[in-house]
Design a protein around this motif. Structure first.
Motif, PDB file in Angstrom:
ATOM      1  N   ASN A 158      53.433 -53.148  87.388  1.00 34.91           N
ATOM      2  CA  ASN A 158      52.103 -53.687  87.633  1.00 34.91           C
ATOM      3  C   ASN A 158      51.767 -54.769  86.617  1.00 34.91           C
ATOM      4  OD1 ASN A 158      51.892 -51.902  89.702  1.00 34.91           O
ATOM      5  ND2 ASN A 158      50.551 -50.459  88.667  1.00 34.91           N
ATOM      6  N   SER A 159      52.252 -54.583  85.392  1.00 34.86           N
ATOM      7  CA  SER A 159      51.978 -55.560  84.351  1.00 34.86           C
ATOM      8  C   SER A 159      52.580 -56.909  84.705  1.00 34.86           C
ATOM      9  CB  SER A 159      52.544 -55.062  83.015  1.00 34.86           C
ATOM     10  OG  SER A 159      52.406 -56.041  82.021  1.00 34.86           O
ATOM     11  N   GLU A 160      53.809 -56.918  85.281  1.00 34.61           N
ATOM     12  CA  GLU A 160      54.466 -58.166  85.689  1.00 34.61           C
ATOM     13  C   GLU A 160      53.631 -58.884  86.743  1.00 34.61           C
ATOM     14  OE1 GLU A 160      57.744 -60.913  85.893  1.00 34.61           O
ATOM     15  OE2 GLU A 160      57.960 -59.008  84.851  1.00 34.61           O
ATOM     16  N   ILE A 161      53.188 -58.153  87.768  1.00 31.43           N
ATOM     17  CA  ILE A 161      52.363 -58.756  88.820  1.00 31.43           C
ATOM     18  C   ILE A 161      51.002 -59.147  88.259  1.00 31.43           C
ATOM     19  CG2 ILE A 161      51.211 -58.309  91.024  1.00 31.43           C
ATOM     20  CD1 ILE A 161      53.547 -56.529  91.789  1.00 31.43           C
ATOM     21  N   GLY A 162      50.458 -58.274  87.419  1.00 26.56           N
ATOM     22  CA  GLY A 162      49.150 -58.561  86.821  1.00 26.56           C
ATOM     23  C   GLY A 162      49.145 -59.833  85.999  1.00 26.56           C
ATOM     24  N   GLU A 163      50.241 -60.078  85.272  1.00 21.65           N
ATOM     25  CA  GLU A 163      50.338 -61.298  84.471  1.00 21.65           C
ATOM     26  C   GLU A 163      50.360 -62.539  85.358  1.00 21.65           C
ATOM     27  OE1 GLU A 163      50.324 -62.070  81.165  1.00 21.65           O
ATOM     28  OE2 GLU A 163      49.606 -60.017  80.950  1.00 21.65           O
ATOM     29  N   MET A 164      51.053 -62.444  86.496  1.00 16.52           N
ATOM     30  CA  MET A 164      51.100 -63.581  87.410  1.00 16.52           C
ATOM     31  C   MET A 164      49.735 -63.830  88.049  1.00 16.52           C
ATOM     32  SD  MET A 164      54.880 -63.471  89.222  1.00 16.52           S
ATOM     33  CE  MET A 164      54.947 -61.719  89.622  1.00 16.52           C
ATOM     34  N   ILE A 165      49.041 -62.763  88.415  1.00 15.32           N
ATOM     35  CA  ILE A 165      47.687 -62.916  88.973  1.00 15.32           C
ATOM     36  C   ILE A 165      46.764 -63.548  87.940  1.00 15.32           C
ATOM     37  CG2 ILE A 165      45.665 -61.653  89.815  1.00 15.32           C
ATOM     38  CD1 ILE A 165      47.586 -59.630  91.052  1.00 15.32           C
ATOM     39  N   LYS A 166      46.915 -63.128  86.695  1.00 15.97           N
ATOM     40  CA  LYS A 166      46.106 -63.704  85.614  1.00 15.97           C
ATOM     41  C   LYS A 166      46.341 -65.202  85.505  1.00 15.97           C
ATOM     42  CE  LYS A 166      45.335 -63.298  80.623  1.00 15.97           C
ATOM     43  NZ  LYS A 166      45.765 -62.616  79.369  1.00 15.97           N
ATOM     44  N   ARG A 167      47.616 -65.611  85.630  1.00 16.19           N
ATOM     45  CA  ARG A 167      47.930 -67.040  85.549  1.00 16.19           C
ATOM     46  C   ARG A 167      47.329 -67.808  86.724  1.00 16.19           C
ATOM     47  NH1 ARG A 167      53.127 -64.951  83.787  1.00 16.19           N
ATOM     48  NH2 ARG A 167      53.376 -65.318  81.546  1.00 16.19           N
ATOM     49  N   ILE A 168      47.283 -67.178  87.885  1.00 19.06           N
ATOM     50  CA  ILE A 168      46.667 -67.832  89.047  1.00 19.06           C
ATOM     51  C   ILE A 168      45.197 -68.116  88.764  1.00 19.06           C
ATOM     52  CG2 ILE A 168      45.949 -67.501  91.452  1.00 19.06           C
ATOM     53  CD1 ILE A 168      48.545 -65.974  91.914  1.00 19.06           C
TER      54      ILE A 168
ATOM     55  N   VAL B  35      47.947 -75.482  92.131  1.00 17.08           N
ATOM     56  CA  VAL B  35      49.288 -75.416  91.555  1.00 17.08           C
ATOM     57  C   VAL B  35      49.269 -74.491  90.339  1.00 17.08           C
ATOM     58  CG1 VAL B  35      51.120 -76.729  90.417  1.00 17.08           C
ATOM     59  CG2 VAL B  35      49.872 -77.727  92.350  1.00 17.08           C
ATOM     60  N   ILE B  36      50.150 -73.523  90.321  1.00 15.79           N
ATOM     61  CA  ILE B  36      50.285 -72.614  89.184  1.00 15.79           C
ATOM     62  C   ILE B  36      51.673 -72.804  88.602  1.00 15.79           C
ATOM     63  CG2 ILE B  36      50.159 -70.234  88.352  1.00 15.79           C
ATOM     64  CD1 ILE B  36      48.697 -71.125  91.740  1.00 15.79           C
ATOM     65  N   ALA B  37      51.781 -73.652  87.609  1.00 15.67           N
ATOM     66  CA  ALA B  37      53.070 -73.901  86.966  1.00 15.67           C
ATOM     67  C   ALA B  37      53.444 -72.712  86.096  1.00 15.67           C
ATOM     68  CB  ALA B  37      52.992 -75.167  86.124  1.00 15.67           C
ATOM     69  N   ASN B  38      54.736 -72.403  86.052  1.00 16.68           N
ATOM     70  CA  ASN B  38      55.242 -71.332  85.202  1.00 16.68           C
ATOM     71  C   ASN B  38      54.561 -69.991  85.467  1.00 16.68           C
ATOM     72  OD1 ASN B  38      56.875 -73.275  83.776  1.00 16.68           O
ATOM     73  ND2 ASN B  38      55.033 -73.871  82.652  1.00 16.68           N
ATOM     74  N   VAL B  39      54.395 -69.657  86.728  1.00 20.57           N
ATOM     75  CA  VAL B  39      53.773 -68.379  87.056  1.00 20.57           C
ATOM     76  C   VAL B  39      54.646 -67.228  86.562  1.00 20.57           C
ATOM     77  CG1 VAL B  39      54.795 -68.126  89.374  1.00 20.57           C
ATOM     78  CG2 VAL B  39      52.548 -67.124  88.884  1.00 20.57           C
ATOM     79  N   ALA B  40      55.944 -67.462  86.468  1.00 24.15           N
ATOM     80  CA  ALA B  40      56.873 -66.507  85.856  1.00 24.15           C
ATOM     81  C   ALA B  40      57.985 -67.305  85.186  1.00 24.15           C
ATOM     82  CB  ALA B  40      57.448 -65.547  86.895  1.00 24.15           C
TER      83      ALA B  40
ATOM     84  N   THR C  79      67.270 -67.039  83.751  1.00 29.21           N
ATOM     85  CA  THR C  79      67.436 -68.489  83.951  1.00 29.21           C
ATOM     86  C   THR C  79      66.425 -69.161  84.878  1.00 29.21           C
ATOM     87  OG1 THR C  79      68.991 -68.168  85.802  1.00 29.21           O
ATOM     88  CG2 THR C  79      69.932 -68.241  83.584  1.00 29.21           C
ATOM     89  N   VAL C  80      65.702 -68.414  85.700  1.00 28.90           N
ATOM     90  CA  VAL C  80      64.853 -69.026  86.735  1.00 28.90           C
ATOM     91  C   VAL C  80      63.383 -69.010  86.325  1.00 28.90           C
ATOM     92  CG1 VAL C  80      64.126 -68.972  89.143  1.00 28.90           C
ATOM     93  CG2 VAL C  80      66.476 -68.321  88.529  1.00 28.90           C
ATOM     94  N   THR C  81      62.752 -70.171  86.411  1.00 31.93           N
ATOM     95  CA  THR C  81      61.305 -70.284  86.223  1.00 31.93           C
ATOM     96  C   THR C  81      60.658 -70.535  87.581  1.00 31.93           C
ATOM     97  OG1 THR C  81      61.416 -71.086  83.948  1.00 31.93           O
ATOM     98  CG2 THR C  81      59.446 -71.660  85.201  1.00 31.93           C
ATOM     99  N   PHE C  82      59.653 -69.737  87.900  1.00 34.79           N
ATOM    100  CA  PHE C  82      58.967 -69.830  89.188  1.00 34.79           C
ATOM    101  C   PHE C  82      57.626 -70.539  89.021  1.00 34.79           C
ATOM    102  CE2 PHE C  82      61.764 -66.176  89.505  1.00 34.79           C
ATOM    103  CZ  PHE C  82      62.281 -66.267  90.784  1.00 34.79           C
ATOM    104  N   HIS C  83      57.330 -71.420  89.975  1.00 34.42           N
ATOM    105  CA  HIS C  83      56.022 -72.043  90.087  1.00 34.42           C
ATOM    106  C   HIS C  83      55.456 -71.659  91.455  1.00 34.42           C
ATOM    107  CE1 HIS C  83      57.675 -74.361  86.785  1.00 34.42           C
ATOM    108  NE2 HIS C  83      58.628 -74.825  87.587  1.00 34.42           N
ATOM    109  N   LEU C  84      54.161 -71.766  91.609  1.00 28.33           N
ATOM    110  CA  LEU C  84      53.504 -71.363  92.860  1.00 28.33           C
ATOM    111  C   LEU C  84      52.513 -72.440  93.279  1.00 28.33           C
ATOM    112  CD1 LEU C  84      52.949 -69.039  94.967  1.00 28.33           C
ATOM    113  CD2 LEU C  84      51.184 -68.238  93.387  1.00 28.33           C
ATOM    114  N   ALA C  85      52.408 -72.658  94.590  1.00 24.88           N
ATOM    115  CA  ALA C  85      51.414 -73.600  95.123  1.00 24.88           C
ATOM    116  C   ALA C  85      50.912 -73.085  96.456  1.00 24.88           C
ATOM    117  CB  ALA C  85      52.017 -74.995  95.282  1.00 24.88           C
ATOM    118  N   TYR C  86      49.629 -73.270  96.700  1.00 22.38           N
ATOM    119  CA  TYR C  86      49.051 -72.856  97.984  1.00 22.38           C
ATOM    120  C   TYR C  86      47.870 -73.764  98.331  1.00 22.38           C
ATOM    121  CZ  TYR C  86      45.390 -70.516  95.216  1.00 22.38           C
ATOM    122  OH  TYR C  86      44.369 -70.253  94.337  1.00 22.38           O
ATOM    123  N   PRO C  87      47.550 -73.924  99.633  1.00 22.58           N
ATOM    124  CA  PRO C  87      46.404 -74.747 100.038  1.00 22.58           C
ATOM    125  C   PRO C  87      45.108 -74.131  99.539  1.00 22.58           C
ATOM    126  CG  PRO C  87      47.851 -74.266 101.902  1.00 22.58           C
ATOM    127  CD  PRO C  87      48.267 -73.361 100.792  1.00 22.58           C
ATOM    128  N   LEU C  88      44.227 -74.948  99.038  1.00 22.22           N
ATOM    129  CA  LEU C  88      42.971 -74.443  98.485  1.00 22.22           C
ATOM    130  C   LEU C  88      42.162 -73.632  99.490  1.00 22.22           C
ATOM    131  CD1 LEU C  88      41.574 -77.347  96.264  1.00 22.22           C
ATOM    132  CD2 LEU C  88      42.307 -75.076  95.527  1.00 22.22           C
TER     133      LEU C  88
END
Length: 425
Positions: free
Chosen positions: A62-72, A86-91, A165-174
């Protein structure tokens, strides 16, 4: 704390000692009962420990998902048009964290790519093959964003190479923000065995109803957040030749002294039948090519888009070491895959859906003065033959619309590069 009630055990001891007439069968029965009781207590305590461990594991998930939600929620970055969040470096990859290993060296290369959830599973093979930095921007919307977060967290948990090795970014329509994001903090991860079910969406990238797939915006996000000097822009369902990353780093460390900065190193691209073994080197690739298991990329779909790579010439070049085989002047509509420095012209984000999103970018590199140099001992393979009948139904319509935009784009380049003698034709 546990209250051990000793009186009963004392009573058992007294009875055993004082009753000299206690028969052997009764003694065995008493001892058997005592063993059963102790086993029961042991199983109870073990169960409590296991349940506690599961709760701790779930908390970590939950902490992993929670951290990503926090970044959003903390990200306030929009794309150039103000249409996408745009959420750069979401993970971030483990090696990219300040507390992790040192940052990548000067001549390191990052693969940059983009995808939606249904193709995200390809990142595992890519990371395993590349063994180096990768940046991927994932496109999602509505409640699919939560599924993406679950997928990212589970991929990082189940595949150490992805975590590393992988950095994830996220993007979605407003206008397509997920309604259930606030309730997702307690979402549990799926098991590693169940992860493939998360990717079972049958909807291709181009068929999102009223949502247009913004390839170039996603690519720009990945490039912008790259930490290495060089980037390698490819599609997520492609794999680079074995050893390419290390071979190129060694090559460019020497070649950088005499090559112009404005060089795009073209990697000849191919497509292979499904379930065909990946060639160990160029010699093995040529054998599979002759056997019909591998062929040049887009051979059926758009051969004119790739033929300027000059595969026949490349086929005859010695593949014992990585070097520049030859230079090719850009010609419309060539769209090669290439390695270049990250400080290059950005992708034009007006191109969405199918058609001209990569051609327009290579065209601009040409006008801007880039040299397109084909490498001798490197290749790229798409998993599966591309076939015209397998494309989405609106492909032709989108291609025609983007063709009109491309004509406008070429005229704009004349004003953007007024002193350039090169044109896109």
């Amino acid at each position: 704390m546990y209250n051990l009630r000793m009186p009963r055990l004392t009573y058992l001891k007294i009875c055993c000692c004082n009753n000299s007439r206690l028969s052997l069968p009764k003694l065995i029965l008493v001892l058997l009962v005592a063993v059963i009781v102790l086993q029961g207590v042991h199983m109870f305590l073990l169960s409590r420990i296991q349940n506690h461990a599961k709760r701790e594991s779930k908390t970590a998930d939950n902490s992993e998902i929670g951290e990503m939600i926090k970044r959003i929620y903390e990200s306030h970055e929009l794309d150039a048009t103000g249409s996408y969040h745009v959420i750069a470096n979401v993970a971030m990859c483990e090696k990219c964290l300040p507390t992790g290993a040192p940052m990548y060296e000067k001549y390191e290369i990052t693969i940059v790519t983009q995808t939606s959830l249904n193709n995200l599973h390809h990142i595992v093979n890519m990371a395993s093959q590349w063994q180096g930095p990768i940046g991927v921007t994932v496109f999602a919307f509505d409640d699919g964003i939560v599924n993406v977060l679950i997928a990212i967290a589970t991929l990082r948990k189940c595949h150490p190479v992805v975590l590393k090795t992988v950095t994830f970014h996220l993007a979605y329509p407003l206008h397509r923000f997920p309604q259930n994001l606030n309730n997702a903090y307690d979402t549990a991860l799926v098991s590693c065995e169940e992860l493939p079910k998360v990717f079972e969406s049958k909807v291709p990238n181009y068929s999102f109803d009223d949502i247009q797939y913004p390839h170039n915006m996603l690519r720009n996000v990945a490039v912008k957040n790259t930490k290495t000097e060089f980037i390698f822009m490819i599609d997520i369902d492609m794999l680079p030749s074995l050893g390419l990353r290390k071979d190129f780093s060694k090559f460019i460390e020497v070649a950088d002294r005499f090559l112009p900065n404005l060089t795009a190193f073209v990697i000849p691209s191919f497509e292979a039948k499904l379930n065909v073994s990946f060639p160990a080197d160029k010699k093995a690739l040529l054998k599979q090519w002759d056997a019909g298991e591998i062929r040049p990329f887009y051979y059926e779909v758009c051969w004119k888009c790739q033929r300027h790579t000059d595969y026949d010439t490349w086929k005859e070049i010695d593949g014992s070491q990585l070097k520049i085989a030859y230079n090719v002047p850009w010609k419309d509509p060539w769209e090669p895959f290439f390695i270049t420095r990250r400080f290059m012209p950005t992708f034009d984000e007006r191109f969405k859906q199918y058609g001209f999103n990569r051609i327009s970018h290579v065209c601009e590199l040409h006008v801007a003065g880039y040299t397109l140099s084909v490498l001798s001992n490197a290749f790229l393979i798409h998993q599966g033959f591309k076939q015209p009948e397998k494309f989405h139904s609106t492909k032709t319509k989108e291609l025609n619309m983007n063709r009109m935009l491309f004509r406008k784009f070429k005229e704009e380049l004349k004003m953007k590069y007024p002193y350039s003698q090169k044109r896109c034709y």
